[in-house]
Design a protein around this motif. Structure first.
Motif, short mmCIF file in Angstrom:
data_model
loop_
_atom_site.label_atom_id
_atom_site.label_comp_id
_atom_site.label_asym_id
_atom_site.label_seq_id
_atom_site.Cartn_x
_atom_site.Cartn_y
_atom_site.Cartn_z
N UNK A 317 0.82 -1.21 0.00
CA UNK A 317 0.00 0.00 0.00
C UNK A 317 0.86 1.26 0.00
N UNK A 318 0.24 2.33 -0.47
CA UNK A 318 0.89 3.65 -0.49
C UNK A 318 -0.02 4.63 0.23
N UNK A 319 0.51 5.30 1.23
CA UNK A 319 -0.27 6.19 2.09
C UNK A 319 0.35 7.58 2.07
N UNK A 320 -0.50 8.59 1.95
CA UNK A 320 -0.07 9.99 2.01
C UNK A 320 -0.38 10.56 3.39
N UNK A 321 0.61 11.14 4.03
CA UNK A 321 0.41 11.84 5.30
C UNK A 321 0.57 13.33 5.03
N UNK A 322 -0.46 14.10 5.34
CA UNK A 322 -0.47 15.53 5.07
C UNK A 322 -0.25 16.31 6.37
N UNK A 323 0.92 16.93 6.46
CA UNK A 323 1.27 17.71 7.64
C UNK A 323 2.21 16.96 8.55
N UNK A 379 -2.91 7.83 -6.85
CA UNK A 379 -3.19 6.43 -6.57
C UNK A 379 -2.78 6.00 -5.15
N UNK A 380 -3.15 6.83 -4.18
CA UNK A 380 -2.91 6.45 -2.79
C UNK A 380 -4.02 5.53 -2.30
N UNK A 381 -3.63 4.56 -1.50
CA UNK A 381 -4.62 3.68 -0.88
C UNK A 381 -5.30 4.37 0.30
N UNK A 382 -4.58 5.30 0.91
CA UNK A 382 -5.15 6.03 2.03
C UNK A 382 -4.45 7.38 2.15
N UNK A 383 -5.19 8.34 2.71
CA UNK A 383 -4.63 9.64 3.01
C UNK A 383 -4.90 9.95 4.48
N UNK A 384 -3.89 10.42 5.17
CA UNK A 384 -4.03 10.83 6.58
C UNK A 384 -3.81 12.33 6.65
N UNK A 385 -4.86 13.08 6.97
CA UNK A 385 -4.73 14.52 7.19
C UNK A 385 -4.41 14.69 8.67
N UNK A 386 -3.13 14.96 8.96
CA UNK A 386 -2.64 14.91 10.33
C UNK A 386 -2.57 16.26 11.02
N UNK A 405 -6.91 5.66 -4.93
CA UNK A 405 -7.41 4.51 -5.68
C UNK A 405 -8.89 4.29 -5.39
N UNK A 406 -9.45 3.25 -6.02
CA UNK A 406 -10.80 2.85 -5.69
C UNK A 406 -10.84 2.38 -4.23
N UNK A 407 -11.99 2.47 -3.60
CA UNK A 407 -12.17 2.13 -2.19
C UNK A 407 -11.18 2.91 -1.31
N UNK A 408 -11.17 4.23 -1.43
CA UNK A 408 -10.18 5.03 -0.69
C UNK A 408 -10.47 5.09 0.80
N UNK A 409 -9.41 5.30 1.58
CA UNK A 409 -9.51 5.45 3.03
C UNK A 409 -8.99 6.83 3.40
N UNK A 410 -9.80 7.60 4.12
CA UNK A 410 -9.39 8.94 4.55
C UNK A 410 -9.44 9.01 6.07
N UNK A 411 -8.28 9.28 6.68
CA UNK A 411 -8.20 9.49 8.11
C UNK A 411 -8.07 11.00 8.36
N UNK A 412 -9.07 11.55 8.98
CA UNK A 412 -9.15 12.99 9.23
C UNK A 412 -8.89 13.23 10.72
N UNK A 413 -7.62 13.34 11.10
CA UNK A 413 -7.26 13.39 12.51
C UNK A 413 -7.69 14.68 13.19
N UNK A 414 -7.93 15.72 12.42
CA UNK A 414 -8.33 17.01 12.99
C UNK A 414 -9.81 17.31 12.81
N UNK A 415 -10.55 16.38 12.24
CA UNK A 415 -11.99 16.58 12.05
C UNK A 415 -12.30 17.77 11.17
#
Length: 430
Positions: A317-323, A379-386, A405-415
């Motif tokens: 998997x490939x994950x993007x962490x923002x911040x 084409x990230x499998x998930x993105x984490x907005x940190x 990608x399809x079936x994306x996962x978004x983690x929104x740590x700051x809401x």
């Protein structure tokens, strides 16, 4: 002392020109003659050009200031009122690291004269100024504290990234080694602090007041973090719970999150250290620290579990962490818990990309041995907005779909985003 400083017959020296020391030095330099001292010659060169290494103060903040920036000890010999504002971190074992404070005390001790004042702003445990710093000043100066020179403590209350609650608009606590010292120190600070001065009865009271300010906040956040773990197991949205509970007049609206930086995630360890020296093992403070320090691993595990449920092996998997800065809209990366989160993901062999427009790639590489990308790829499998940078608040869900990608996962740590707008996406927030 105050009158001589006002007449510029004597001058102020600020030791340590970081996010605390530089604003104080520049504000004092509106009215007094100031020497700004830092051991980092490169930082000194930047400040001489009117540049703030912390990116908190613009060029206009350096204009019309009576200040000389230096890394030369000899330039401190004509100063008579010393303000020490160096970092007070913890080591890898969460033990207070007093080396910067001790070295700064040695520096001041070498130039200290009879009648001089030394005021500490660095966050410490109660007793540190008088029990750890004064003996160093006496050793290197050959003078006796209180008798030959005065001591004070005035805890910093700088809030990086806050453009409303700035240095002069925040009430300032001051303390002194005797009544004369207290009055003189209050007069010096009172000349620049518009919000007013609070005179603490003793130096230890001022030290304790500072260290519990952040300990209290740390504990409140740890409670929210623990509740978010519990509610997640119940499939309850913690943010909605806080919103509902917040309708009661005396509910404190703290939110869960990563607790890093050089204050909230550090200061409680100073109080823990001193308490244990006295034979008492604090239960509540330690528990709060344990919960907050464990959040990066908890979030990483949560994300990996979500990916596995979608049939994706972590190592593929490939994950993007923002911040990666320790809080929103600042460049400071010290004690960033986002870096801990990245390392936890890497333990699962996840391919992690990191972006942050506010952070310095060189500092991130030096501090954490991590690489910042100039911009996200696709084409990230998930993105984490940190981190809740303003730039990220302006993004919509369509943007995230475009880089995932399809079936994306978004983690929104700051809401930052509305959950009802994330249809077709696996969305999770603390």
């Amino acid at each position: 002392m105050y009158q001589e400083l006002r007449k510029k017959q004597k001058q102020i020296a600020v030791i340590g020109l970081g996010y605390v020391g530089l604003p104080i030095a520049l504000e004092f330099a509106r009215q007094f003659k100031v020497v700004g001292f830092d051991i980092n010659a490169d930082r000194v060169a930047m400040m001489r050009r009117g540049e703030d290494p912390s990116n908190e103060i613009g060029p206009e903040g350096f204009e019309n200031r009576d200040i000389h920036f230096t890394s030369d000890l000899d330039d401190l010999r004509n100063a008579h009122f010393f303000v020490v504002a160096v970092p007070t971190p913890v080591d890898d074992y969460k033990v207070p690291d007093l080396k910067p404070l001790q070295r700064a005390s040695e520096t001041v001790g070498k130039v200290l004269k009879k009648g001089d004042y030394v005021v500490y702003e660095s966050t410490v445990y109660p007793g540190c100024t008088e029990e750890d710093c004064v003996p160093i000043l006496e050793q290197y100066s050959g003078l006796t504290g209180v008798t030959d020179f005065k001591i004070g403590y005035s805890p910093e209350r700088i809030n990086p990234g806050d453009k409303e609650r700035t240095l002069t608009t925040i009430l300032k606590i001051v303390s002194g080694s005797d009544a004369e010292a207290l009055d003189e120190i209050a007069a010096v600070y009172g000349s620049i602090i518009k919000a007013g001065i609070y005179k603490a009865p003793t130096i230890k009271v001022a030290e304790a007041a500072k260290v519990i300010e952040n300990t209290q906040r740390d504990l409140n956040i740890s409670l929210m973090n623990e509740l978010s773990i519990i509610f997640d197991k119940m499939n309850i949205d913690t943010q909605e719970v806080i919103k509902a509970a917040g309708t009661k007049w005396n509910f404190l609206k703290f939110t869960p999150g990563l607790v890093g930086g050089h204050c909230i995630g550090v200061d409680p360890y100073y109080l823990l250290y001193k308490a244990r020296q006295l034979g008492y093992d604090p239960q509540v403070i330690h528990s709060g620290r344990r919960i907050n320090d464990g959040m990066p691993a908890y979030i990483a595990t949560k994300l990996v579990q979500m990916l596995i449920k979608k049939g994706r092996a972590p190592q593929q998997t490939k994950v993007l962490v923002m911040g990666i800065t320790f809080k929103e809209n600042v460049s400071d990366i010290r004690n960033s818990k986002v870096a801990d989160l990245v390392r936890e993901l890497m333990k699962y062999s996840v391919n992690v990309h990191i972006v942050d427009e506010h952070a310095s790639p060189n500092e991130v590489a030096h501090e954490y041995n991590l690489t910042l990308m100039d911009s996200p790829s696709k084409k990230y499998d998930a993105v984490v907005v940190a981190v809740g940078h303003d730039e990220y608040k302006q993004l919509d869900i369509g943007y995230f779909r475009s880089i995932m990608n399809d079936q994306p996962v978004l983690l929104d740590l700051k809401g930052l985003y509305a959950s009802e707008e994330t249809e077709g996406m696996e969305y999770w927030r603390m």
